[in-house]
Design an enzyme around this catalytic site. Sequence first.
Site, mmCIF file in Angstrom:
data_model
loop_
_atom_site.group_PDB
_atom_site.id
_atom_site.type_symbol
_atom_site.label_atom_id
_atom_site.label_comp_id
_atom_site.label_asym_id
_atom_site.label_seq_id
_atom_site.Cartn_x
_atom_site.Cartn_y
_atom_site.Cartn_z
ATOM 1 N N ASP A 172 0.856 -1.179 0.000
ATOM 2 C CA ASP A 172 0.000 0.000 0.000
ATOM 3 C C ASP A 172 0.892 1.230 0.000
ATOM 4 O OD1 ASP A 172 -2.997 0.915 0.451
ATOM 5 O OD2 ASP A 172 -1.704 2.240 1.624
ATOM 6 N N GLU B 217 0.907 5.751 0.035
ATOM 7 C CA GLU B 217 0.220 7.032 0.157
ATOM 8 C C GLU B 217 0.902 7.998 -0.800
ATOM 9 O OE1 GLU B 217 -2.523 7.290 1.846
ATOM 10 O OE2 GLU B 217 -2.275 5.264 2.654
ATOM 11 N N HIS C 4 -5.706 5.052 6.010
ATOM 12 C CA HIS C 4 -5.057 5.981 5.076
ATOM 13 C C HIS C 4 -3.599 6.243 5.439
ATOM 14 C CE1 HIS C 4 -8.613 6.623 2.756
ATOM 15 N NE2 HIS C 4 -9.299 7.092 3.778
ATOM 16 N N ASP D 51 -3.254 0.251 6.130
ATOM 17 C CA ASP D 51 -4.040 -0.270 5.000
ATOM 18 C C ASP D 51 -3.449 -1.563 4.451
ATOM 19 O OD1 ASP D 51 -5.699 1.862 5.297
ATOM 20 O OD2 ASP D 51 -5.083 2.931 3.489
#
Length: 463
Positions: A12, A14, A152, A157
């Site tokens: 994951d 960001e 987030h 996540d």
Amino acid sequence: MRYLYGMFAIIDIETCGQRFEFRKGRITEISILLHDGLSVTGKYTSLINPECYISPFFISLSGITNEMVESAPKFYEVAKTILEMTEGRIFVAHNVGFDYGFIKEEFASLGYKFKRDTLCTVRLSRKLIPGKKSYSLGNLCESLGIEIKNRHRAEGDAVATAKLFDILMQVKVDHPQYRTKGLDELMVRRIDKIKKYILDKLPEECGVYYFLDQDKQIIYIGKSTNAYNRALSHFNTKEQKGRKMLNELYNVDFVPTGSELLALLLENQEIKAHKPKFNKRRKADSFTHCIESFTDEYGIINFRIVEYQKAENALLSFVSYFAARERLESLIDEYTLCLKYCGLTGDESVCFNHQIKKCNGICSGDEEIEEYNQRATKLFKSYSYTDSSFMIIDKGRTTDERSLLLVKDNHLIGYTYIDESSTLSSTEEILQIVKKAAYFPDNDEIIKSALKQGKFGKYIKLE
């Protein structure tokens, strides 16, 4: 360092943009979880300096500020780690096109072509768990009871995606009609890995074994004189429920007993205490009715169903009246007993079984009491202790040890282990050393059955 021991890299990221743009859309954080088909085996998480400004919108979304990434490594500084951790693995992500696309573009900006096989848990979820209102990570996890910590943020996540992935692999086993390319082979490999792991931990000894899931919850308890061979038989099962258990299996524990009788008793006690989801029998720990015996004023041996708390001479105990009734009817057929003297018809009636020639006529005066009592006595002895108090000396866990089991006043008291050379002179002395067992009526039934089959060592009657 080379990461060669997994099959999946669950990832994951960001970002500070909806798409990759060198000046305003870069990765700000990455988390990679290595997964070998059984569990997470490795983890890497790092903030990344995007070398561009993070807008207030993306700060509010992830909580990652410009100050937080100021001293973080730039992408080129973590690129080697990402390459090594994903090499030879399937790149797994929720909406994999987004995460894979960003990482691919980051590498392209360095002049490197990044290419991995991918697996999208959004698409897989739609196929294997149809009918959900939303397949976003947050909504899907909420519907499946998966808690997301640090939503987030990359690691939070990624961990949630890994838990979702575990569930999807279980669904794959339960519903083989879903044909997802590559997962069949992966599931076979998973079962093979756990098989070797479990069998390597279990000895060829007598005792009780515990199967545990990923959360260390006991999902099955069994006993065997050879735990290794018994566990091996689980992996050879073709039953759907057995295969489902293997899919949830992650670890094993084992308690040696030496004695098969003690293994039976410990298994019974532990199943009642933990109530594992894949054990079918012996979960009940509350007994409501029993079959007891008594001799009436005419000298005829009677049997009847009574509430457990009111029984004075219980032979067999049950978790419901209906279970007791079913067993009594079976015993009536087996021993050719009379419905009247088993409490299943009126006292003044000739029983129905006599009319259809399944009762020899004790209820109508056509059979002698002595002849009827012989069969009733045979039943009574089959489910009674010969002596009200005794101990059994059996095998121990080592060659110089023996197990000791104590029954007093027709009930199991407990058991212990003693040195082979130990001498015990009185019941009081034995009572001081035995480990008290939680009392369940079916413990005594286990012991009676073992005595009947000769599954014990030395039997010693106690005064």
